[in-house]
Design an enzyme around this catalytic site. Structure first.
Site, mmCIF file in Angstrom:
data_model
loop_
_atom_site.group_PDB
_atom_site.id
_atom_site.type_symbol
_atom_site.label_atom_id
_atom_site.label_comp_id
_atom_site.label_asym_id
_atom_site.label_seq_id
_atom_site.Cartn_x
_atom_site.Cartn_y
_atom_site.Cartn_z
ATOM 1 N N ASN A 46 22.414 -18.124 24.028
ATOM 2 C CA ASN A 46 22.828 -18.186 22.619
ATOM 3 C C ASN A 46 22.686 -19.588 22.014
ATOM 4 O O ASN A 46 22.783 -19.753 20.803
ATOM 5 C CB ASN A 46 24.257 -17.641 22.432
ATOM 6 C CG ASN A 46 24.360 -16.130 22.570
ATOM 7 O OD1 ASN A 46 25.368 -15.586 23.005
ATOM 8 N ND2 ASN A 46 23.308 -15.406 22.178
ATOM 9 N N ASP A 49 28.388 -6.818 21.036
ATOM 10 C CA ASP A 49 27.150 -7.107 20.298
ATOM 11 C C ASP A 49 27.142 -6.411 18.936
ATOM 12 O O ASP A 49 27.765 -5.368 18.755
ATOM 13 C CB ASP A 49 25.951 -6.654 21.148
ATOM 14 C CG ASP A 49 24.644 -7.271 20.677
ATOM 15 O OD1 ASP A 49 24.688 -8.251 19.898
ATOM 16 O OD2 ASP A 49 23.577 -6.771 21.077
HETATM 17 C C1 IPE Z 1 24.526 -10.809 24.367
HETATM 18 O O1 IPE Z 1 24.133 -10.523 23.083
HETATM 19 C C2 IPE Z 1 25.449 -11.977 24.366
HETATM 20 C C3 IPE Z 1 26.766 -11.764 23.761
HETATM 21 C C4 IPE Z 1 27.208 -10.635 23.288
HETATM 22 C C5 IPE Z 1 27.600 -12.919 23.719
HETATM 23 P P1 IPE Z 1 22.783 -11.090 22.447
HETATM 24 O O2 IPE Z 1 22.720 -10.582 21.064
HETATM 25 O O3 IPE Z 1 22.730 -12.558 22.653
HETATM 26 O O4 IPE Z 1 21.678 -10.413 23.381
HETATM 27 P P2 IPE Z 1 20.182 -10.025 23.061
HETATM 28 O O5 IPE Z 1 19.518 -11.251 22.513
HETATM 29 O O6 IPE Z 1 20.220 -8.923 22.080
HETATM 30 O O7 IPE Z 1 19.630 -9.581 24.382
HETATM 31 C C1 IPE Z 2 27.194 -10.704 19.248
HETATM 32 O O1 IPE Z 2 26.690 -10.443 17.999
HETATM 33 C C2 IPE Z 2 27.918 -12.022 19.305
HETATM 34 C C3 IPE Z 2 27.170 -13.081 19.974
HETATM 35 C C4 IPE Z 2 26.054 -12.949 20.620
HETATM 36 C C5 IPE Z 2 27.768 -14.403 19.917
HETATM 37 P P1 IPE Z 2 25.244 -10.921 17.549
HETATM 38 O O2 IPE Z 2 25.365 -12.199 16.811
HETATM 39 O O3 IPE Z 2 24.309 -10.937 18.702
HETATM 40 O O4 IPE Z 2 24.852 -9.767 16.545
HETATM 41 P P2 IPE Z 2 23.417 -9.129 16.298
HETATM 42 O O5 IPE Z 2 22.905 -8.697 17.643
HETATM 43 O O6 IPE Z 2 22.573 -10.194 15.692
HETATM 44 O O7 IPE Z 2 23.674 -7.979 15.397
HETATM 45 MG MG MG Z 3 23.068 -9.538 19.484
#
Ligand code: IPE
Ligand code: IPE
Ligand code: MG
Length: 232
Positions: A64, A16
């Site tokens: 997502n 993340d």
């Molecule tokens: C979890 O991260 C999913 C992945 C890393 C693929 P998110 O960014 O989607 O999770 P939340 O929304 O912060 O809980």
């Molecule tokens: C994790 O990074 C990757 C996916 C969830 C695909 P994020 O896209 O969630 O990054 P933040 O949480 O917005 O920083």
């Molecule tokens: Mg995230």
């Protein structure tokens, strides 16, 4: 790494912070994901080197899909590019590639790529890289339940894991980058007794050293599984 350190057999990672990394570096979100894919390459190779047997990474959740069309398309494309660019390295390093998740919603061209790399790497391997893609812990539990039902099986705590997406032992260690203290629908069944390690580092900045650090921290944990240690 020091000699005595115990390497977890299975490490799971919630990768993340790509978006925040991009924002911090004045780049579009997509470049954050691209940098995240680079980090994954390094971490996979390092995991193999230090003797991890299973590495599960959360790449795309069932939630997502709520993101913008552009971001979703970019993530799909990056996964395709990853599969194409990693084929040789995975084979050379004897790493089996598997994907856990629902097929619905994933394009046929991506599914074909996934299946062919799964097949190609399924014979001679020493480590398994499990990519959680279009994955949700709740979806996995429901899908497992339905699969067992279709087969007329009575579910027990012992046999339930046979119906999950892949037959992989539960992770000893869960790492989440970017400082969020939540599971976000990852491996709900499998994480029952995993040790959790959260670091503030954004995924694109996560290094081999940081993985070693997480493992070192894991080595300090006292795993009791509901019992009591050193009591006769
Ligand atoms: C979890 O991260 C999913 C992945 C890393 C693929 P998110 O960014 O989607 O999770 P939340 O929304 O912060 O809980
Ligand atoms: C994790 O990074 C990757 C996916 C969830 C695909 P994020 O896209 O969630 O990054 P933040 O949480 O917005 O920083
Ligand atoms: Mg995230």
């Amino acid at each position: 790494m020091e000699e005595k350190i115990k390497i977890p057999k299975h490490i799971a990672i919630i990768m993340d912070g790509n978006g925040r990394w991009a924002k911090l570096n004045n780049k579009p979100r997509v470049l954050g994901h691209k940098a995240g894919a680079e980090t994954l390459r390094k971490i996979v190779t390092h995991s193999k080197k230090i003797g991890v047997k299973y590495l599960t990474v959360y790449a795309f959740s069932t939630e997502n899909w709520k993101r913008s069309k552009e971001e979703i398309e970019a993530l799909m494309l990056l996964f395709k590019l990853y599969i194409n660019s990693e084929r040789k390295t995975l084979l050379k390093n004897k790493i089996r590639f598997v994907v856990s998740g629902r097929k619905e919603g994933v394009s046929p061209s991506l599914l074909t790529l996934i299946e062919s790399l799964e097949e190609l790497t399924s014979k001679d391997y020493e480590m398994t890289l499990n990519i959680a893609f279009n994955y949700g812990g709740r979806a996995e539990i429901i899908d497992a339940f339905n699969k067992a039902n279709e087969q007329g099986m009575k579910i027990t705590e012992q046999n339930f894991s046979n119906f999950l997406y892949n037959k992989i032992p539960d992770p000893e260690l869960l790492i989440r980058t970017s400082g969020e203290f939540r599971i976000s629908n990852f491996l709900l069944w499998q994480l029952a007794y995993s040790e959790i390690y959260v670091t503030d580092i954004y995924w694109p900045d996560f290094t081999e050293k940081d993985l070693d650090e997480a493992i070192k921290d894991y080595n300090k944990r006292e795993r009791r599984f509901g019992g009591r240690l050193n009591v006769k």
